[in-house]
Write an enzyme that holds these catalytic residues in place. Structure first.
Site, short mmCIF file in Angstrom:
data_model
loop_
_atom_site.label_atom_id
_atom_site.label_comp_id
_atom_site.label_asym_id
_atom_site.label_seq_id
_atom_site.Cartn_x
_atom_site.Cartn_y
_atom_site.Cartn_z
N GLU A 160 -23.05 39.97 4.42
CA GLU A 160 -21.55 40.61 4.57
C GLU A 160 -21.53 41.80 4.27
OE1 GLU A 160 -19.63 36.65 2.25
OE2 GLU A 160 -19.49 38.48 1.38
N CYS A 183 -18.96 48.71 1.90
CA CYS A 183 -19.50 47.74 0.86
C CYS A 183 -20.60 47.21 1.55
CB CYS A 183 -18.78 47.01 -0.04
SG CYS A 183 -19.80 45.82 -1.28
N CYS A 194 -29.46 36.50 -3.26
CA CYS A 194 -29.48 37.27 -4.25
C CYS A 194 -30.55 36.40 -5.32
CB CYS A 194 -28.33 37.67 -4.86
SG CYS A 194 -28.78 38.74 -6.46
N CYS A 199 -26.19 35.46 -11.05
CA CYS A 199 -25.17 35.54 -11.96
C CYS A 199 -24.42 34.31 -11.65
CB CYS A 199 -24.40 36.90 -11.76
SG CYS A 199 -25.47 38.41 -11.80
N CYS A 253 -21.16 34.34 -9.47
CA CYS A 253 -21.18 35.04 -8.09
C CYS A 253 -21.66 34.13 -7.17
CB CYS A 253 -22.10 36.12 -8.42
SG CYS A 253 -22.36 36.88 -6.63
N CYS A 282 -17.49 38.68 -3.55
CA CYS A 282 -18.87 38.81 -2.99
C CYS A 282 -19.28 37.68 -2.87
CB CYS A 282 -19.80 39.68 -4.04
SG CYS A 282 -21.32 39.69 -3.60
S1 SF4 Z 1 -23.15 39.75 -8.92
FE1 SF4 Z 1 -24.21 38.63 -7.21
S2 SF4 Z 1 -25.03 40.04 -5.86
FE2 SF4 Z 1 -24.76 40.97 -7.80
S3 SF4 Z 1 -26.61 40.57 -8.73
FE3 SF4 Z 1 -25.39 38.95 -9.45
S4 SF4 Z 1 -25.83 37.31 -8.16
FE4 SF4 Z 1 -26.62 39.28 -7.30
#
Ligand code: SF4
Length: 344
Positions: free
Chosen positions: A92, A105, A112, A116, A119, A332
Site C-alpha cells: 500500500e 507514505c 512485516c 506489532c 497493526c 496501515c
Molecule cells: S506498526 Fe505494523 S508495519 Fe510498523 S513495524 Fe509494527 S507491524 Fe510492522
C-alpha cells in the site's frame, strides 16, 4: 530478477551503458532525463529515442512491474492505493494532501516481520523485502496519480524499512541525489519500530534524513505487551541509538506514540514519555489509534488532550497527528489485508 530496474540506475551508469552498446553517451543522459526529470520508465514513451534504442532498453532493463489495482479515498483528499507487484504480491501507499503540501507514505516490505499487535500489516508476517526499484516505482506511481512530485516522503507504510536496509539506503540515495529525484533529505522521514542495528547503520550514513521511532510505550514492560519479543529492543538501547542519530545526522528524532485506551495512555505513561523525550532531545507525535476492529480502542478526546498536556508539562515538544483519511480504510495495512483476506 537478473535485469536491473531502470529507475534507480544512475545517469552515470546509463551513460556507460550507452557507450557499451556503441551509442553516444548523450543517449544515456536522455534516458536519465525521462526517468528522473519526467518520471517516465516505459521505453515506448521515450519518444526522442530511436526505436532500436527503446527496444534495447526493453531487452536489458526490467519492465515496470507495479500497478495500482485498488484505491480508497476519503473526503479530505487522502487517498490510499493498493499496488500489485510483478509477482502478484501487494503493498500500500498513501497520498496525503495538507495545506498545499503533498506527502507520500511508502511501504518497504511485503508484510512485516515485527508484527506489532495493533497493526494489520504484520498479520501474516514478512512475505519478502521490496527491491529499491520497486520502492522507486511505488514513488513514481504516486507521482503519476497525483500529477506532481510530493513535498514530503514518509516511510511509514507496510514494513520495517531498517530491516531492508540495503534496498532502503539505495532508494534514499536515488531520491535525494541531485542526479536522481533531488529531494531534500530533511523532507524524507524513515520510521522504525526501534530496530536498533538498523538505527545504528542509518546513523552512520550521516545524512540529514528525518528519523521517527515508533516507540508506543516509554517502558519495556508496556512495550512487551504491544510488540513481540523477537524484534523488540530495550527502550534504553533504542534511546541510545536515537542519541547517536542526533549526533551523526544532526537531526532531532521524533517519538511516534500510538495511543491505545487502557494500554499506554495513563498519566504515568505520559510523564515517563515526556521525561524520555526531554532527556534525549526528541519531539513527540501522538497518534490516536484507528480501530481495526480488534482488541484495541482509541482513547476519548478528553483522554488524548490530557495525555498531551501531561507530556507537554514535562517540557517536551508534543503534537497530536491530525486525523486524515479516517473514513477510508485508513490504518496501515488494512487495504492490503482486506484484499488478501476478503472474508475477515
Ligand atoms: S506498526 Fe505494523 S508495519 Fe510498523 S513495524 Fe509494527 S507491524 Fe510492522
Amino acid at each position: 530478477m537478473s535485469r536491473p530496474f531502470l529507475v534507480g540506475t544512475s545517469p552515470a551508469v546509463l551513460r556507460e551503458w550507452a557507450k557499451s552498446h556503441d551509442l553516444p553517451a548523450f543517449r544515456g543522459t536522455q534516458i536519465a532525463d525521462w526517468v528522473y526529470k519526467k518520471g517516465i520508465v516505459e521505453p515506448e514513451r521515450m519518444n526522442n529515442l530511436p526505436l532500436p534504442v527503446r527496444e534495447l532498453i526493453g531487452n536489458e532493463f526490467l519492465a515496470p512491474g507495479t500497478a495500482v489495482t485498488e484505491t480508497a479515498g476519503s473526503g479530505d483528499g487522502t487517498e490510499k492505493l493498493l499496488l500489485t507487484l510483478q509477482d502478484g504480491e501487494t503493498i500500500e501507499m498513501v497520498l496525503i494532501p495538507a495545506e498545499e503540501r503533498l506527502t507520500f507514505c511508502l511501504s518497504t516490505q511485503v508484510g512485516c516481520p515485527v508484527q506489532c499487535r495493533f497493526c494489520a500489516s504484520g498479520r501474516d508476517g514478512l512475505i519478502r523485502n521490496l527491491a529499491a526499484g520497486e520502492i522507486l516505482e511505488e514513488f513514481l506511481l504516486g507521482c503519476s496519480r497525483a500529477g506532481r512530485r510530493p513535498d514530503n516522503l514518509v516511510f511509514m507504510g507496510i514494513g520495517e524499512g531498517l530491516l531492508n536496509f540495503r534496498e532502503l539506503a539505495a532508494t534514499l540515495e536515488v531520491l535525494s541525489s541531485p542526479e536522481g529525484f533531488g529531494m531534500s533529505p530533511r523532507r524524507i522521514t524513515v520510521s522504525t519500530s526501534g530496530y536498533v542495528p538498523g538505527m545504528l547503520k542509518f546513523a552512520e550514513l550521516e545524512r540529514e534524513f528525518t528519523l521517527a521511532i515508533s516507540l508506543h510505550a516509554p517502558d519495556d514492560e508496556t512495550r512487551s505487551r504491544l510488540i513481540p519479543d523477537k524484534l523488540r529492543y530495550p527502550v534504553a538501547e533504542i534511546m541510545a541509538a536515537a542519541d547517536l542519530y542526533l549526533r551523526k545526522a544532526g537531526r532531532m528524532v521524533t517519538l511516534e506514540y500510538t495511543l491505545l485506551e487502557g494500554f499506554n495512555d495513563t498519566p504515568p505513561h505520559a510523564r515517563a514519555l515526556g521525561a524520555l523525550a526531554v532527556r534525549h532531545r526528541c519531539k513527540v507525535n501522538l497518534i490516536p489509534y484507528n480501530s481495526t476492529g480488534g482488541e484495541f480502542r482509541r482513547p476519548s478526546r478528553q483522554a488524548i488532550r490530557e495525555f498531551e498536556e501531561t507530556v507537554a508539562a514535562a517540557g517536551a515538544h508534543v503534537t497530536v497527528r491530525v486525523e486524515r483519511g479516517a473514513k477510508s480504510v485508513a490504518a496501515c495495512g488494512q487495504l492490503r489485508t482486506r484484499a488478501k483476506h476478503p472474508d475477515s
